[in-house]
Design an enzyme around this catalytic site. Structure first.
Site, PDB file in Angstrom:
ATOM      1  N   ASN A   1       0.882  -1.239   0.011  1.00 26.67           N
ATOM      2  CA  ASN A   1      -0.048  -0.085   0.171  1.00 26.67           C
ATOM      3  C   ASN A   1       0.742   1.387  -0.095  1.00 26.67           C
ATOM      4  OD1 ASN A   1       0.664  -0.699   2.656  1.00 26.67           O
ATOM      5  ND2 ASN A   1      -0.950   0.445   3.562  1.00 26.67           N
TER       6      ASN A   1
ATOM      7  N   GLU B   1       4.464  -5.035  12.284  1.00 24.33           N
ATOM      8  CA  GLU B   1       3.606  -3.862  11.835  1.00 24.33           C
ATOM      9  C   GLU B   1       2.211  -4.270  11.125  1.00 24.33           C
ATOM     10  OE1 GLU B   1       4.122  -0.722  12.786  1.00 24.33           O
ATOM     11  OE2 GLU B   1       6.136  -0.910  13.904  1.00 24.33           O
TER      12      GLU B   1
ATOM     13  N   CYS C   1      -2.902   1.748   6.492  1.00 23.25           N
ATOM     14  CA  CYS C   1      -3.006   0.927   7.883  1.00 23.25           C
ATOM     15  C   CYS C   1      -3.663   1.647   8.876  1.00 23.25           C
ATOM     16  CB  CYS C   1      -1.755   0.250   8.225  1.00 23.25           C
ATOM     17  SG  CYS C   1      -0.529   1.578   8.362  1.00 23.25           S
TER      18      CYS C   1
ATOM     19  N   GLY D   1       2.502  -5.640   7.284  1.00 18.93           N
ATOM     20  CA  GLY D   1       1.422  -6.530   6.349  1.00 18.93           C
ATOM     21  C   GLY D   1       0.223  -6.677   7.044  1.00 18.93           C
ATOM     22  N   SER D   2      -0.732  -7.664   6.615  1.00 18.63           N
ATOM     23  CA  SER D   2      -1.750  -8.163   7.219  1.00 18.63           C
ATOM     24  C   SER D   2      -1.429  -9.095   8.557  1.00 18.63           C
ATOM     25  CB  SER D   2      -2.514  -9.110   6.542  1.00 18.63           C
ATOM     26  OG  SER D   2      -1.810 -10.310   6.077  1.00 18.63           O
TER      27      SER D   2
ATOM     28  N   GLU E   1     -10.718  -5.402   8.502  1.00 17.60           N
ATOM     29  CA  GLU E   1     -10.172  -4.430   8.201  1.00 17.60           C
ATOM     30  C   GLU E   1     -10.670  -3.949   6.700  1.00 17.60           C
ATOM     31  OE1 GLU E   1      -5.914  -4.390   8.188  1.00 17.60           O
ATOM     32  OE2 GLU E   1      -5.908  -2.296   7.550  1.00 17.60           O
TER      33      GLU E   1
END
Ligand code: NAD
Length: 448
Positions: A105, A202, A236, A180-181, A326
């Site tokens: 992203n 993160e 995020c 990431g996820s 999310e």
């Protein structure tokens, strides 16, 4: 890479500074290529890129260069009575060979900011970009391979599910830094645990935004719309959903509609301020949310161009997937609340968000909310901008991550804090040595 690190070459201040300057120079030289790649991958314009990608990175790099010598210095700490006249200090030593894994992203910033922290701390780095932002991944590869030898900074593109286990299961990294996820974060954490490799994770999650009865609604609308629809909501720390005091809901919705049109025009698909979803998979996931509530604004979409209009929803069920996953796209559910307890119960369904936002004019309410909601970070009367201040740690807690970085916090994340005690030889009292019998009273006086 291990041999290169063990040679000690990466440790001196002069080397670290030289590498940071070389990286800076390469990023400056590739500025236009970075813009072109980010436009190809995400339709970001140059101004947005500067604020959130290359400019953000360069500001953090400059800040690091300004402070590096000071950060590297051993930190003197007090010595307790028991150990006097020893001296004590904390020495930051590099971790070794670290792996940094990036998402798609903010594909440039989220890989290169950890990189600069790891270089500043004196490490060798393996970089794994996301395969879903291929144009940006190619420019980053060009920057890295033309600037650094692979035994120092190694760039490893490819399918994450293949190359990351290949690396982590065959080599003991000294640290893994993953963005990431949450789902993939768990896989990374498990692989790291097998070799007891420390991690920074993160991750993402649902970051709530509370708009109180006394909020400045015009400001709240402006700031929420700005961050929520930046990068087409693929941020995020984007406000995931709004909890607005019932008395302000209508006013807030009206103001947000006005701001969306003001920022992106009546037809956001024609605005060069508005981005696109990254790929079909993400488009389909986000498009499915459009039918999970009442459309207050937006809702148009076009799969061929990966466009989804900035969209406001109300009347969403707490059981709908839009309120349980999310969102990571330009869809914003708006839920009214009457009592703070009611709003807290909604937030508590997804504890420890990466970020939490409150809009209020009252310091009492601000304090109440800051204490009520454990979160990675928070903003009062703002959203997302906390992460652009390198003096603040950026990271989550629980499901939104572990560890933090940016500025001094990056340096510390990629350093080991080694405890050092130095004891003079001119003073060596016998009472420290056996026989100990009869010294209890004295020990009780010294150790208390
Ligand atoms: P992702 O999990 O799909 O991919 C991230 C990285 O993991 C990529 O480099 C990918 O190659 C790798 N990967 C994918 N599958 C893997 C597997 N099975 N095994 C090992 N590695 C694998 O994440 P994403 O979709 O790129 O990013 C979106 C998510 O990231 C969102 O949840 C968002 O909130 C979060 N995010 C967090 C931050 C933050 O700073 N906390 C920043 C940006 C994004």
């Amino acid at each position: 890479m291990r041999q290169y690190f063990d040679s000690g070459i990466t440790k001196p201040y002069a080397f670290r500074k030289q590498q940071l300057l070389a990286l800076k120079q390469a990023v400056v030289v590739h500025e236009e290529a970075i813009y072109a790649a980010l436009y190809t991958d995400l339709k970001k314009n140059k101004e947005e890129c500067w604020v959130t990608e290359n400019g953000f990175f360069l500001a953090e790099l400059n800040d690091t260069l300004n402070h590096l010598r000071q950060w590297m210095a051993a930190e003197s700490v007090r010595t307790n009575l028991l150990n006097l006249p020893s001296g004590s200090s904390v020495m930051r030593e590099p971790l070794g060979v670290v792996l940094a894994i990036g998402p798609w992203n903010y594909p440039f910033q989220l890989l290169f900011t950890p990189l600069l922290g790891a270089i500043a701390a004196g490490n060798c780095v393996v970089l794994k970009p996301s395969e879903f932002a291929p144009a940006t991944a190619a420019v980053m590869q060009q920057i890295i391979t033309s600037t650094f030898p692979p035994e120092y900074i190694l760039y490893v593109p490819g399918d994450g599910a293949t190359v990351i286990p290949e690396m982590m299961n065959h080599f003991s990294f000294d640290h893994v830094f993953y963005t990431g996820s949450t789902a993939v974060g768990k896989i990374i954490y498990k692989m790291a645990a097998e070799r007891l490799v420390p991690v920074t994770l993160e991750l993402g999650g649902k970051s709530p935004c509370v708009v109180e009865s006394d909020a400045n609604i015009n400001i709240a609308a402006k700031r929420i719309v700005m961050t929520k629809f930046s990068n087409a909501g693929q941020m995020c720390v984007a406000p995931d959903y709004i909890l607005v005091h019932v008395s302000q809901k209508e006013k807030l919705v009206a103001a947000m509609k006005e701001k969306i049109v003001q920022f992106f025009g009546e037809r956001a698909e024609e605005s060069d301020n508005y981005g696109r979803l990254i790929n079909n998979k993400q488009f389909d996931r986000v498009a499915a949310y459009l039918s999970q509530g009442n459309l207050l604004f937006g809702g148009r979409k076009d799969r061929d161009s990966l466009f989804i209009e900035p969209t406001l929803l109300d009347q969403v069920s707490l059981d709908a997937s839009v309120m349980n996953e999310e969102i990571f796209g330009p869809v914003l559910p708006i839920l009214p609340f009457t009592t703070p307890e009611e709003a807290r119960a909604v937030i508590a369904r997804h504890p420890n968000p990466l970020a939490f936002y409150v809009f209020t004019a009252s310091t009492a309410k601000e304090q109440y909310w800051l204490e009520a909601v454990p979160a990675g970070g928070a903003c009062i009367n703002n959203a997302s901008w906390h992460l652009t201040n390198p003096n603040l740690p950026f990271g989550g807690r629980g499901f939104s991550g572990t560890g933090a970085y940016h500025g001094r916090y990056s340096f510390d994340t990629f350093s080991h804090k080694k405890a050092v005690m130095k004891t003079p030889t001119w003073f060596d009292p016998a009472l420290k040595y056996p026989p100990l019998k009869g010294k209890l009273k004295l020990f009780k006086w010294i150790i208390r």
